[in-house]
Scaffold this motif. Structure first.
Motif, PDB file in Angstrom:
ATOM      1  N   ARG A   1      -2.642  -6.608  10.489  1.00 13.01           N
ATOM      2  CA  ARG A   1      -1.745  -6.315   9.363  1.00 13.01           C
ATOM      3  C   ARG A   1      -2.539  -6.070   8.091  1.00 13.01           C
ATOM      4  N   ASP A   2      -3.600  -5.317   8.217  1.00  9.32           N
ATOM      5  CA  ASP A   2      -4.450  -4.940   7.099  1.00  9.32           C
ATOM      6  C   ASP A   2      -4.847  -3.478   7.299  1.00  9.32           C
ATOM      7  N   PRO A   3      -5.185  -2.771   6.221  1.00 11.18           N
ATOM      8  CA  PRO A   3      -5.601  -1.373   6.428  1.00 11.18           C
ATOM      9  C   PRO A   3      -6.894  -1.330   7.231  1.00 11.18           C
TER      10      PRO A   3
ATOM     11  N   MET B   1      -9.817   1.235   8.263  1.00  7.32           N
ATOM     12  CA  MET B   1     -10.336   2.554   7.940  1.00  7.32           C
ATOM     13  C   MET B   1     -11.375   2.978   8.964  1.00  7.32           C
TER      14      MET B   1
ATOM     15  N   TYR C   1     -16.203   9.213   1.319  1.00 10.42           N
ATOM     16  CA  TYR C   1     -15.874   7.780   1.359  1.00 10.42           C
ATOM     17  C   TYR C   1     -17.014   6.874   0.930  1.00 10.42           C
TER      18      TYR C   1
ATOM     19  N   SER D   1      -8.504  -9.405   4.043  1.00 14.37           N
ATOM     20  CA  SER D   1      -8.793  -9.387   2.611  1.00 14.37           C
ATOM     21  C   SER D   1      -7.558  -9.770   1.807  1.00 14.37           C
ATOM     22  N   PRO D   2      -7.760 -10.387   0.664  1.00 14.92           N
ATOM     23  CA  PRO D   2      -6.619 -10.846  -0.128  1.00 14.92           C
ATOM     24  C   PRO D   2      -5.907  -9.694  -0.832  1.00 14.92           C
ATOM     25  N   MET D   3      -4.663  -9.937  -1.138  1.00 18.19           N
ATOM     26  CA  MET D   3      -3.849  -8.963  -1.865  1.00 18.19           C
ATOM     27  C   MET D   3      -4.117  -9.127  -3.350  1.00 18.19           C
TER      28      MET D   3
ATOM     29  N   GLY E   1      -3.303  -6.306  -5.515  1.00 19.79           N
ATOM     30  CA  GLY E   1      -2.586  -5.246  -6.226  1.00 19.79           C
ATOM     31  C   GLY E   1      -3.426  -3.989  -6.328  1.00 19.79           C
ATOM     32  N   GLU E   2      -4.657  -4.100  -5.849  1.00 19.84           N
ATOM     33  CA  GLU E   2      -5.533  -2.941  -5.868  1.00 19.84           C
ATOM     34  C   GLU E   2      -6.012  -2.705  -4.438  1.00 19.84           C
ATOM     35  N   TYR E   3      -6.173  -1.466  -4.057  1.00 14.05           N
ATOM     36  CA  TYR E   3      -6.680  -1.207  -2.728  1.00 14.05           C
ATOM     37  C   TYR E   3      -8.190  -1.019  -2.806  1.00 14.05           C
TER      38      TYR E   3
ATOM     39  N   MET F   1     -11.387  -0.081  -0.569  1.00  9.89           N
ATOM     40  CA  MET F   1     -11.720   0.487   0.730  1.00  9.89           C
ATOM     41  C   MET F   1     -12.744  -0.384   1.465  1.00  9.89           C
TER      42      MET F   1
ATOM     43  N   MET G   1     -12.745   5.718  -7.083  1.00  8.70           N
ATOM     44  CA  MET G   1     -13.422   5.369  -5.867  1.00  8.70           C
ATOM     45  C   MET G   1     -13.654   6.612  -4.998  1.00  8.70           C
TER      46      MET G   1
ATOM     47  N   GLU H   1      -3.419   6.779  -1.667  1.00  5.75           N
ATOM     48  CA  GLU H   1      -3.598   5.758  -2.687  1.00  5.75           C
ATOM     49  C   GLU H   1      -3.642   6.383  -4.074  1.00  5.75           C
TER      50      GLU H   1
ATOM     51  N   PRO I   1       0.085  -1.403   5.610  1.00  7.18           N
ATOM     52  CA  PRO I   1      -0.777  -2.329   4.860  1.00  7.18           C
ATOM     53  C   PRO I   1      -1.405  -1.703   3.626  1.00  7.18           C
TER      54      PRO I   1
ATOM     55  N   LYS J   1      -1.137  -3.472   0.040  1.00  2.00           N
ATOM     56  CA  LYS J   1      -2.329  -3.840  -0.732  1.00  2.00           C
ATOM     57  C   LYS J   1      -2.222  -3.358  -2.182  1.00  2.00           C
ATOM     58  N   LEU J   2      -1.480  -2.264  -2.379  1.00  2.00           N
ATOM     59  CA  LEU J   2      -1.316  -1.732  -3.726  1.00  2.00           C
ATOM     60  C   LEU J   2      -0.150  -2.390  -4.454  1.00  2.00           C
ATOM     61  N   GLY J   3       0.513  -3.306  -3.761  1.00  2.00           N
ATOM     62  CA  GLY J   3       1.682  -3.929  -4.363  1.00  2.00           C
ATOM     63  C   GLY J   3       2.887  -3.008  -4.349  1.00  2.00           C
TER      64      GLY J   3
ATOM     65  N   VAL K   1       2.008 -10.809  -7.150  1.00  5.36           N
ATOM     66  CA  VAL K   1       0.827  -9.945  -7.042  1.00  5.36           C
ATOM     67  C   VAL K   1      -0.073 -10.141  -8.268  1.00  5.36           C
TER      68      VAL K   1
END
Lengths: 454, 443
Positions: free
Chosen positions: A61-63, A65, A95, A207-209, A211-213, A215, B1, B379, B398, B402-404, B443
């Motif tokens: 349940r995490d992105p 890549m 990337y 990884s923790p949430m 609010g920012e993604y 990579m 990024m 994103e 996900p 992750k971005l809320g 968040v």
């Protein structure tokens, strides 16, 4: 869904029905995620990469890549060299990972792409690394793929500086959850021993949430640490199927002695891990770990009467199943069906040896499938089934409680954060098993037998 | 990024409405080295055929292709559950060297004797083409031996993208039907193409049509069986929802059996009502139109009341959409509009030129439209455009979290039916439960 599984067991000569394994590349992809700032790359058709990412995403349940060489008919005829070179260029341009970890697929293995020579003729930006491993999907299983990518890390990264070995241990955790890797690290840290764990997916796929993604999350084994693993004085390979091969490779390449232990699930396997560390690093077992162990024994004695004589079926990945079999035996349970989808005689040998010692006779099989397990269960039912999510069909058809341990778990959450290894993990397994058994007892109890205190 | 220069390489596939003149480039191969959200030919064929409930779906290849597709489709059955099992020839190294035909033959024999199916699909995977197994010949011989239909699906992964797989699936479906037409067609009957009965959505539409006076003859492929597919040529009309996967089949059925087809969409109030009206109008029976209006009136009345409350709550919210095919994307734009939500980003994995032209028409100026997006792009534009909710599939979930950003699965993992009038309410409820959840406060 399984109402048509016939009870009569007939010899099957071809194919699998409801598999208990999947293919090598997904294991390689998962292992590669255990390097910090690494982007796994699937050299094959788009579907492989998509399926692996989807499957891993559902479990963690995490992105997840990863990139793909996006094979077309042309690449298949003329070889995938051009695609891979373009991919290498694009991966770093778009990337910007520190490491690109390439694994092959059944297609690129069959057409015979020579990955090292493609890499050596590709443009790789200064300071960036490309590593690879061969993962033919028609050999072994996802566990083999995990082992192969870990071996790739050794091949490309580990180095010995020729000086006397350092007082540090290499830990190869095998195909387990990030929560397990974290717990193994906590145990070794508590022993006061310097260690290098690789691959290490903690801090990557859990990884923790924020609010920012991000990579490339903060976790993962650092390249310089994997490099330094060639200077350690010992490698502990946890789980023979996922870790022995890379550990031996490190022994050959950098003369770091390798010791294979079980995945530290259960009291005995955890004891063995700590004893091995104590012996090599002349450290005392710290009081906090001794207390944890004492608490675990306390819980085992408090609950043993719930477990004694209960029949269990266990299936899943070989290293985890071997260790789980040992643990349920230590609880007084009787594992009568033990199966893995991964091929390898060592599995049957190890499990049979444990069962023999415990005086239990059981059906044990490597390279089996869940159709077969279901047939066994029709012949000899159990009180509990332990395995991954795919066990739920059998659990429903035969009305057996299921405890979900292993990969993949697609229908429950949190599992990847919490350990099943170590003393704490053992305690958690006891909680899971007794909850499952006692919930069932409550459900099935007649009014007059329904009890408050159990 | 993300390196801006690298995104520049994909500018043809990304545009912002009102800023560039050209159409979005689509239907092209993905760039090698991209984190593409796309899949392969096999995956396309498998998702289309897998909902056929009483078939043995045998995957000829190494184990992975069967493992990853084991019961992930989420399509429901009112009959057999056989399709939810996973069958693979599990090719090993020696099979790759000496050929896998022998193993395929034994696998078919064993599965047929175990499950006694009337229909077997044999999917080819990447290496089958390369090692030179003659799927066609093996299946033909096995058909004769077992006296049932055993149909090869030409779905080697590398031979195109998911769309090529849809086509391979349609070719396989055509083989189930009698190969000559026209067949005598019954009065007020339709085949319903391009619905896979996720969360039982076909049953909802079937019920609407029944109330109007139209019988659903065969469904492609949700909740279908060998027998229902076989009699598909008897319908008077094909209605088609997911055109991406079914347009080819509809066209072929028109050619062979002279069955006309009609594009429909049952996502959202507007499209559901419009689709029912155009289906009714396709028949000469005036009572159909009459009953359709009555049904729309009853259903919308109840539903509008329920939706009104949501509309107030959603005011000012913005949505991003990234789904598989074009029809869904188009309907979702309208559906979000019905809910007072503005779409600020929209894209698909396999949308066609004409789909993108419609999307372009529908969205407001400033909306980003993109084809075959990678996570980095998703994103970038979600953040830039201030999206509050993303509609997508497994891999996008996900990322959004992750971005809320709130998330709705409009793909295989959906748990509530999102079709028809009742589906419009379910959709609003799902949007509400994710968009307005208290978890985002932390968040």
């Amino acid at each position: 869904m399984l109402e048509c599984t016939p009870q009569t067991i007939t010899e099957r000569s071809a194919g699998k029905i409801n598999p208990a394994k999947t293919c090598q590349p997904i294991g390689a992809m998962y292992a590669a995620l255990g390097i910090h700032k690494c982007l796994p790359h699937s050299h094959g058709s788009q579907g492989c990469c998509s399926y692996h990412r989807m499957h891993l995403t559902r479990h963690f349940r995490d992105p997840i890549m990863a990139t793909t060489s996006s094979f077309t008919e042309g690449a298949c005829v003329f070889g995938g060299g051009a695609n891979l070179k373009t991919a290498i260029k694009n991966v770093f341009a778009i990337y910007d990972p520190d490491v690109m970890a390439i694994h092959t697929t059944c297609l690129t293995e069959t057409i015979g792409d020579d990955i090292p020579s493609i890499i050596s003729s590709a443009e790789i930006p200064a300071g960036k690394l490309v590593i690879h491993t061969n993962t033919p999907s028609y050999v072994g299983s996802h566990i083999t793929g995990f082992a192969n990518m870990t071996k790739g890390m050794v091949n490309y990264l580990a180095e010995s500086d020729g000086k006397p070995k350092k007082e540090q241990v290499n830990l190869l955790p095998g195909f387990v959850n990030p929560g397990d890797m974290l717990e193994i690290k906590r145990l070794v840290k508590a022993m006061g021993i310097k260690f290098i764990m690789f691959p290490d997916t903690s801090g990557v796929v859990d990884s923790p949430m924020t609010g920012e993604y991000v990579m490339y999350p903060s976790g993962g084994a650092k390249v310089e640490d994997i490099r330094d693993s060639g200077n350690s004085k010992l490698t502990l390979a946890l789980g023979s199927f996922a870790s022995t091969d890379p550990a031996h490779q490190l022994e050959r390449k950098c003369k770091v002695p390798a010791l294979t232990l079980k995945t530290p699930i259960g009291i005995k396997a955890t004891d063995e891990l700590l004893m091995a560390l104590r012996q090599s690093f002349v450290q005392e077992i710290p009081a906090e770990l001794a207390t944890e162990r004492g608490q675990l024994v306390d819980v085992m004695t408090d609950t043993h009467f719930h477990f004694h004589g209960k029949k269990v079926a266990i299936f899943g990945d070989p290293d985890v199943v071997i260790a789980l079999t040992e643990f349920v035996l230590s609880l007084g349970m009787v594992p009568i069906h033990v199966l893995t989808g991964t091929p390898g005689n060592a599995f049957e040998k190890k499990v049979n040896a444990m069962l023999l010692e415990a005086g239990v006779s059981a059906r044990v099989k490597a390279e089996g499938d869940l159709f077969e397990l279901h047939q066994w269960l029709k012949h000899e039912p159990v009180d509990l089934l332990i395995g991954n999510t795919y066990g739920k069909y059998i659990a429903r058809a035969e009305d057996i409680p299921l405890v979900r341990i292993g990969f993949p778990v697609l229908d429950r959450s949190v599992h990847s954060y919490l350990p099943v290894v170590g003393y704490k993990g053992a305690m958690r397994i006891i909680e899971m098993i007794s909850n499952a058994l006692l919930d069932r007892a409550d459900r099935d109890a007649k009014d007059e037998d329904f009890e408050l205190v159990m | 990024m993300v390196n801006e220069q690298a995104i520049a390489a994909r500018t043809a596939s990304i545009k912002t409405k009102g800023q560039q003149k050209q159409q979005v480039a689509c239907d092209t191969d993905s760039v090698a080295g991209a984190v593409s959200q796309r899949a392969c030919v096999y995956s396309g064929a498998r998702v289309v055929l897998n909902p056929i409930t009483d078939a043995v779906h045998l995957v000829h290849g190494p184990i992975g292709c069967a493992s990853y597709t084991w019961d992930i489709r989420g399509s429901l059955s009112s009959g057999s559950e056989l399709y939810r099992n996973s069958f693979s020839t599990d090719l090993q190294e020696e099979d790759v060297i000496f050929g896998g035909e022998k193993k395929l033959v034994s696998s078919i024999d064993e599965l047929v004797s175990k499950y006694q199916p009337e229909l077997v699909f044999v999917y080819s995977t990447c290496i089958v083409g390369v090692i030179g197994d003659d799927l066609q010949a093996v299946c033909k011989a096995a058909e004769k031996k077992h006296n049932i239909r055993i149909i090869p699906v030409q779905s080697s992964g590398f031979a195109g993208n998911k769309s090529a797989g849809y086509r391979a699936a349609c070719d396989a479906l055509l083989k189930i039907m009698p190969n000559e037409g026209p067949v005598e067609q019954k009065g007020n009957t339709v085949n319903y193409l391009g619905d896979f009965n996720l969360a039982g959505e076909i049953w909802i539409i079937k019920d609407y049509l029944k109330r109007i006076g139209i019988e659903v003859n065969a469904t492609f492929t949700g909740d279908s069986s060998y027998r229902t597919l076989q009699r598909a040529p008897q319908a008077a009309l094909n209605i088609m929802q997911c055109a991406g996967s079914m347009a080819y089949l509809a066209q072929r059925m028109e050619d062979i059996y002279a069955i006309p087809y009609l594009r429909v969409s049952f996502l959202g109030l507007t499209d559901t009502a419009a689709s029912l009206r155009s289906i009714a109008a396709s028949f000469s029976d005036p009572m159909l139109a009459h009953r359709t209006e009555a049904l729309i009136a009853t259903e919308t009345a109840t539903i509008n009341r329920q939706l009104e409350a949501y509309r107030t709550k959603f005011k000012g919210k913005k949505a991003a959409i990234f789904v598989g095919g074009g029809f869904k994307a188009i309907s979702l734009i309208k559906q979000f509009r019905e809910l007072n939500i503005e779409v600020v980003m929209i894209g698909t994995q396999t949308g066609k030129q004409e789909d993108y032209a419609v999307m372009q028409e529908l969205v407001n100026d400033g909306t980003v439209i993109l084809d075959d997006a990678n996570p980095a792009e998703l994103e970038k534009f979600m953040v830039e455009k201030g999206a509050n909710i993303l509609v997508g599939g497994v891999k996008e979930r996900p990322l959004a979290y992750k971005l809320g950003v709130a998330f709705i699965d409009h793909n295989h993992d959906r748990k509530h039916p999102l079709s028809g009038f009742v589906g419009a309410v379910n959709f609003a409820q799902e949007v509400y439960s994710t968009l307005c959840s208290p978890v985002w406060h932390y968040v």
